[in-house]
Design a protein around this motif. Structure first.
Motif, PDB file in Angstrom:
ATOM      1  N   GLU A  41       0.837  -1.201   0.000  1.00 53.23           N
ATOM      2  CA  GLU A  41       0.000   0.000   0.000  1.00 53.23           C
ATOM      3  C   GLU A  41       0.874   1.254   0.000  1.00 53.23           C
ATOM      4  N   THR A  42       1.953   1.214   0.774  1.00 52.58           N
ATOM      5  CA  THR A  42       2.852   2.375   0.791  1.00 52.58           C
ATOM      6  C   THR A  42       3.469   2.596  -0.585  1.00 52.58           C
ATOM      7  N   ASN A  43       3.933   1.523  -1.207  1.00 50.02           N
ATOM      8  CA  ASN A  43       4.499   1.657  -2.553  1.00 50.02           C
ATOM      9  C   ASN A  43       3.454   2.127  -3.559  1.00 50.02           C
ATOM     10  N   PHE A  44       2.221   1.610  -3.391  1.00 45.51           N
ATOM     11  CA  PHE A  44       1.149   2.021  -4.307  1.00 45.51           C
ATOM     12  C   PHE A  44       0.855   3.510  -4.163  1.00 45.51           C
ATOM     13  N   ARG A  45       0.724   3.972  -2.925  1.00 43.18           N
ATOM     14  CA  ARG A  45       0.427   5.392  -2.720  1.00 43.18           C
ATOM     15  C   ARG A  45       1.585   6.273  -3.216  1.00 43.18           C
ATOM     16  N   ARG A  46       2.822   5.801  -2.999  1.00 43.53           N
ATOM     17  CA  ARG A  46       3.950   6.589  -3.489  1.00 43.53           C
ATOM     18  C   ARG A  46       3.950   6.649  -5.016  1.00 43.53           C
ATOM     19  N   ALA A  47       3.678   5.504  -5.644  1.00 37.52           N
ATOM     20  CA  ALA A  47       3.607   5.489  -7.108  1.00 37.52           C
ATOM     21  C   ALA A  47       2.452   6.341  -7.611  1.00 37.52           C
ATOM     22  N   MET A  48       1.316   6.297  -6.892  1.00 39.05           N
ATOM     23  CA  MET A  48       0.172   7.100  -7.300  1.00 39.05           C
ATOM     24  C   MET A  48       0.486   8.593  -7.188  1.00 39.05           C
ATOM     25  N   GLU A  49       1.133   8.989  -6.101  1.00 39.88           N
ATOM     26  CA  GLU A  49       1.491  10.397  -5.944  1.00 39.88           C
ATOM     27  C   GLU A  49       2.479  10.847  -7.018  1.00 39.88           C
ATOM     28  N   GLY A  63       2.734  28.041   7.802  1.00 37.99           N
ATOM     29  CA  GLY A  63       2.827  28.272   6.366  1.00 37.99           C
ATOM     30  C   GLY A  63       4.106  27.747   5.761  1.00 37.99           C
ATOM     31  N   ARG A  64       4.940  27.035   6.505  1.00 34.86           N
ATOM     32  CA  ARG A  64       6.182  26.495   5.966  1.00 34.86           C
ATOM     33  C   ARG A  64       5.872  25.214   5.189  1.00 34.86           C
ATOM     34  N   MET A  65       6.459  25.072   3.994  1.00 31.41           N
ATOM     35  CA  MET A  65       6.243  23.888   3.172  1.00 31.41           C
ATOM     36  C   MET A  65       7.010  22.714   3.760  1.00 31.41           C
ATOM     37  N   THR A  66       6.281  21.614   3.965  1.00 30.18           N
ATOM     38  CA  THR A  66       6.891  20.403   4.525  1.00 30.18           C
ATOM     39  C   THR A  66       6.910  19.232   3.538  1.00 30.18           C
ATOM     40  N   TYR A  67       6.164  19.343   2.463  1.00 37.97           N
ATOM     41  CA  TYR A  67       6.110  18.227   1.500  1.00 37.97           C
ATOM     42  C   TYR A  67       5.607  18.746   0.155  1.00 37.97           C
ATOM     43  N   VAL A  68       6.210  18.258  -0.932  1.00 38.64           N
ATOM     44  CA  VAL A  68       5.716  18.487  -2.290  1.00 38.64           C
ATOM     45  C   VAL A  68       5.905  17.186  -3.071  1.00 38.64           C
ATOM     46  N   ASN A  69       4.958  16.899  -3.984  1.00 35.16           N
ATOM     47  CA  ASN A  69       5.111  15.674  -4.789  1.00 35.16           C
ATOM     48  C   ASN A  69       5.789  15.994  -6.108  1.00 35.16           C
ATOM     49  N   ALA A  70       6.012  14.971  -6.935  1.00 33.20           N
ATOM     50  CA  ALA A  70       6.735  15.148  -8.193  1.00 33.20           C
ATOM     51  C   ALA A  70       5.963  16.032  -9.160  1.00 33.20           C
ATOM     52  N   ALA A  71       4.608  15.912  -9.170  1.00 29.77           N
ATOM     53  CA  ALA A  71       3.813  16.731 -10.094  1.00 29.77           C
ATOM     54  C   ALA A  71       3.943  18.217  -9.761  1.00 29.77           C
ATOM     55  N   PHE A  72       3.980  18.549  -8.466  1.00 29.98           N
ATOM     56  CA  PHE A  72       4.124  19.952  -8.078  1.00 29.98           C
ATOM     57  C   PHE A  72       5.471  20.492  -8.546  1.00 29.98           C
ATOM     58  N   CYS A  73       6.528  19.689  -8.374  1.00 27.81           N
ATOM     59  CA  CYS A  73       7.851  20.124  -8.826  1.00 27.81           C
ATOM     60  C   CYS A  73       7.879  20.273 -10.346  1.00 27.81           C
ATOM     61  N   GLN A  74       7.208  19.344 -11.055  1.00 25.56           N
ATOM     62  CA  GLN A  74       7.202  19.424 -12.511  1.00 25.56           C
ATOM     63  C   GLN A  74       6.439  20.655 -12.993  1.00 25.56           C
ATOM     64  N   MET A  75       5.354  21.021 -12.299  1.00 22.78           N
ATOM     65  CA  MET A  75       4.588  22.211 -12.700  1.00 22.78           C
ATOM     66  C   MET A  75       5.406  23.481 -12.530  1.00 22.78           C
ATOM     67  N   THR A  76       6.049  23.622 -11.384  1.00 23.09           N
ATOM     68  CA  THR A  76       6.748  24.883 -11.079  1.00 23.09           C
ATOM     69  C   THR A  76       8.172  24.917 -11.624  1.00 23.09           C
ATOM     70  N   GLY A  77       8.762  23.749 -11.875  1.00 18.42           N
ATOM     71  CA  GLY A  77      10.134  23.719 -12.360  1.00 18.42           C
ATOM     72  C   GLY A  77      11.159  23.740 -11.248  1.00 18.42           C
ATOM     73  N   TRP A  78      10.730  23.816  -9.979  1.00 24.25           N
ATOM     74  CA  TRP A  78      11.652  23.811  -8.834  1.00 24.25           C
ATOM     75  C   TRP A  78      11.768  22.392  -8.294  1.00 24.25           C
ATOM     76  N   THR A  79      12.913  22.061  -7.720  1.00 29.10           N
ATOM     77  CA  THR A  79      13.115  20.737  -7.154  1.00 29.10           C
ATOM     78  C   THR A  79      12.518  20.666  -5.756  1.00 29.10           C
ATOM     79  N   GLU A  80      12.381  19.447  -5.252  1.00 28.39           N
ATOM     80  CA  GLU A  80      11.822  19.253  -3.912  1.00 28.39           C
ATOM     81  C   GLU A  80      12.729  19.883  -2.858  1.00 28.39           C
ATOM     82  N   ALA A  81      14.024  19.778  -3.028  1.00 25.83           N
ATOM     83  CA  ALA A  81      14.943  20.360  -2.043  1.00 25.83           C
ATOM     84  C   ALA A  81      14.844  21.876  -2.004  1.00 25.83           C
ATOM     85  N   GLU A  82      14.539  22.474  -3.166  1.00 28.31           N
ATOM     86  CA  GLU A  82      14.418  23.932  -3.208  1.00 28.31           C
ATOM     87  C   GLU A  82      13.101  24.414  -2.633  1.00 28.31           C
TER      88      GLU A  82
END
Length: 809
Positions: free
Chosen positions: A291-299, A313-332
């Motif tokens: 289930e964890t792998n499925f949810r990670r793959a789904m996200e 208001g501090r960002m604690t999590y972003v998924n791959a789609a959010f990074c792809q939309m904005t062009g910024w990496t998760e670390a940034e």
């Protein structure tokens, strides 16, 4: 996990095997004890029988020596029956089967008593008597007693004097007494002892029931511990059987056995339960990982961007789609605080205020639209949805935001809006009134400009068009109950159906409208009805004028036909008129000479009247044929139409020396036709046939026309076929192709409207007309014109074709 379970199973198997071995040993001992006791009892019975046999043999020996007479025999018999209770009777029988002396114990049944001087009854002991006589040896027997076994055992000892058979001494023993007094008492107390015959029937004693340890009907039930042996010297005719009573609870009923078995079962159950629990835990761990792998793959695969914020208001999590939309990496992105790097520079203040509202709980359920800046500097439209993050204790720990790129939907929406505007312009510019209303409601969903000009902005015009056109409308009369009468039914068959159309007249507008209607699914899923009304007033006026011209053309065609037949009609009228003139001249002459009687005068006047009536009928037929009248279609019999047509055509056929034969089938159905128009078609075809024969210059024997009227079944419906066959020269192939064209004729003086008009008349009656040559091998010997009219065909809206469609050949 399997080793302890296997050990417990082996332990149980060992316990069961041990107890089973002990049980087998116990059963063997019991069987041995029963066998030993039964053989002991059998020996006791044998000795008792042999003692009685020896006593009876002494009596038989004394009788053979002459030492015992009848009185002495009775005296000794009393002594023996009194001393030995099992001996029931003694009988002395001579060699002629006559009873010389007999003595029975008081317990002997009365029905079995014998008297001195009687003969042995046939079949009673005859076989035993004969056997003892032949063998000269003691013979035991059990006499037949019907369906129930006899309770007496016979012993017959032969009496021989100097080797000659002189009779027998017969002793009868009670089998029950023999068992009671011959078997050892300790055996009788320990077992259920019975004496059986050769068929296994109980002669003495009581057998055990299956419940008490006897034989069981079920194959798997434990059998009784029993043993049986034949009693000598009787042989297999008497069997001693002993059945042991159930005096032991057997070893399996021991409490220790059940205790060990129960403890072993509990141990096995606990091991199985532990094993199943472990398997469930392993399966749960695997399911959690999956289930964890499925949810990670789904996200990672979803197109919607996900972002998590804490309460500040501090960002604690972003998924791959959010990074792809904005062009910024998760670390940034993770760890950023407002203002975020993907906010446009000119909208920081607005976005800060909206974020403050969201963090304070003023969420918008439908989300809100924002502009997002990519790392490359480009901007796109997005819609954000925010929802609170709740931990397992029910406390809010932050906010989860989903972001969707709506740039393409916005572009499509703008294109649809422009397309809708163009479509609306087209509908508003149509020269037809278009309206859409749902079924079961008086709401008007759509109406174009022409509809609003004619009927206003309500549904009254829509409902009026539907009602006058006869299109099904389920609106009903109750305006308060807006329930769709077709609710629950499949709408595919309605929306896919062909559009129905009708032509109606609206007095308020003074217009003829062609109304077309069809069902459709409205944008909100409701079943609606679309009505399109087109102004056809100019077309209706043109059709009416065309119908009037067609009617005049038909009348003119009939006049032309009569004109072509004028000489034939004149010749036909000349005969009755000449006869009238001759009758009148003759009568005048004979009256002047006074040479006529009153009867002759009346006869001549009758003949003159008949000739005048004949001429009048000819003129009346011609007048009815050529007169101008409105089309009148009624249910008409076929025979009168054919009769009128043949009488008119027969004038032309006689002039051309053509013989007419007709065949009209019996019981033809009535047709919905105009009799004058159908008669006109028949007259034209028969006249053309006569002209074709005349043009071919056929000899008198081949100058014939045949008219046949028969029923047919065409295209799945009943019809009546009319056919005209001639013996002319037929039609050339190029003529057959253009035969029914307007203004095409093969005659130099023809106008080319006759056959075209005939076909138009037939088609206006929903029929068809065709022509074909008649062949004899490769030679054309004539032509056949035929047409058919369907039975009870409904008249079309236009009674006759226009003048531009008429022709003759």
């Amino acid at each position: 996990m399997l080793a302890p379970l296997a050990a417990v199973i082996l332990f149980l198997a060992a316990i069961v095997a041990a107890f089973w071995y002990l049980r087998i040993e116990e059963i063997e001992r019991e069987h041995e004890a029963v066998r030993r006791d039964v053989e002991y009892a059998q020996q006791r019975l044998r000795l008792r029988l042999l003692e009685r046999q020896e006593q009876l043999m002494r009596i038989a020996r004394d009788i053979s020596n002459g030492e015992v007479d009848a009185q002495e025999f009775i005296k000794r018999s009393d002594s023996l029956t009194t001393q030995y209770p099992e001996l029931q009777a003694l009988t002395w029988i001579d060699d002629r089967r006559q009873i010389l002396a007999t003595r029975a114990a008081p317990t002997m049944p009365f029905s079995l008593l014998r008297n001195a001087g009687d003969l042995l009854q046939a079949g009673e002991t005859e076989s035993v008597y004969a056997l003892a006589r032949d063998l000269l040896q003691p013979v035991y027997s059990q006499p037949a007693g019907g369906n129930t076994p006899s309770q007496l055992l016979q012993l017959q000892l032969p009496i021989a004097v100097q080797g000659r058979f002189t009779g027998v001494v017969m002793g009868e023993f009670s089998i029950d007494g023999l068992l009671r007094y011959g078997a050892p008492p300790e055996v009788l107390a320990r077992y259920a002892v019975t004496l059986l015959d050769s068929d296994g029937r109980v002669l003495a004693g009581t057998a055990l029931s299956p419940r008490d340890g006897g034989r069981h009907l079920l194959p798997w039930a434990p059998q009784a511990n029993e043993y049986q042996v034949p009693v000598s010297p009787v042989g297999n005719g008497l069997v001693l059987r002993a059945q042991a009573y159930r005096t032991s609870l057997n070893v399996v009923g021991n409490g220790l056995f059940w205790l060990v078995g129960a403890l072993s079962l509990i141990t096995a159950w606990m091991l199985i339960a532990t094993w199943r629990h472990t398997r469930r835990r392993v399966a749960t761990q695997h399911a959690l990982v999956a289930e964890t792998n499925f949810r990670r793959a789904m996200e990672n695969s979803m197109l919607t961007g996900m972002r998590a914020l804490d309460m500040q208001g501090r960002m604690t999590y972003v998924n791959a789609a959010f990074c792809q939309m904005t062009g910024w990496t998760e670390a940034e992105l993770v760890g950023q605080t407002p203002p975020y790097t993907y906010w446009p520079d000119d909208e920081h203040e607005v976005l800060m205020g909206r974020l403050a509202d969201e963090l304070s709980g003023k969420t918008i359920h439908g989300g809100f639209q924002v502009r997002v800046k990519r790392k490359s500097g480009s901007v796109f439209d997005a819609r954000l949805y925010m929802s609170p993050l709740i931990d397992p204790n029910g406390l809010q720990t932050g906010w989860m935001t989903s972001m969707t790129d709506i740039t393409e939907p916005n572009r499509v929406r703008e294109q649809l809006s422009a397309s809708y505007e163009r479509f609306t312009v087209v509908l508003e510019s149509l020269d037809a009134a278009v309206s859409v209303a749902p079924l079961g409601s008086h709401e008007l969903l759509f109406a174009n400009k022409l509809y609003r000009q004619w009927f206003g902005s309500n549904t009254e015009g829509h409902l009026q068009l539907v009602a006058q056109a006869g299109v099904p409308d389920d609106s009903g009369d109750d305006t308060t109950d807006e329930v769709d009468g077709l609710m629950g039914l499949p709408t595919d068959s309605l929306t896919d159906a062909q559009a129905g159309n009708a032509e109606i007249f609206i007095p308020a507008l003074g217009k003829w409208l062609e109304v077309r209607s069809r069902y459709l699914n409205w944008v909100d899923g409701r079943l609606a009805q679309m009505v399109i009304a087109t102004d056809i007033t100019p077309r209706r006026q043109a059709e009416e004028q065309s119908a009037q011209q067609a009617e005049r053309a038909q009348s003119v065609s009939r006049l032309i036909t009569m004109g072509e037949m004028a000489s034939s009609v004149a010749h036909e009228l000349n005969q009755p008129l000449a006869a009238i003139a001759n009758y009148c001249s003759g009568m005048s002459t004979r009256i002047r000479n006074q040479q006529i009687s009153e009867e002759a005068l009346l006869e001549a006047l009758d003949k003159t009247a008949r000739q005048a009536q004949r001429a009048g009928q000819i003129i009346q037929r011609i007048r009815s044929f050529v007169k101008k009248s409105e089309p009148n279609r009624t249910l008409t019999d076929v025979a009168p139409i054919v009769g009128e047509a043949t009488e008119l055509a027969d004038i032309e056929l006689k002039r051309r020396s053509v013989q007419l034969s007709r065949y009209v089938a019996a019981r033809l159905p009535r047709l919905l036709v105009d009799p004058i128009l159908i008669g006109q078609v028949l007259v034209n075809l028969m006249k053309n046939a006569a002209e074709s024969i005349d043009a071919a210059q056929r000899p008198p024997g081949r100058r014939s026309v045949e008219l046949r009227v028969v029923p047919r079944h065409i295209d799945g419906q009943g019809a009546v076929e009319f056919s005209v066959l001639d013996s002319g020269q037929g039609l050339a192939p190029e003529v057959l192709e253009r035969l029914f064209e307007a203004f095409f004729s093969t005659k130099s003086e023809g106008m080319g409207i006759g056959l075209n008009l005939c076909r138009s008349i037939v088609e206006s009656h929903q029929g068809r007309m065709q022509a074909e040559n008649i062949y004899n091998g490769n030679e054309v010997i004539g032509c056949r014109f035929y047409f058919w009219i369907p039975v009870r065909a409904s008249p079309p809206s236009i009674a006759a074709p226009s003048v531009s469609e008429t022709t003759d050949t």
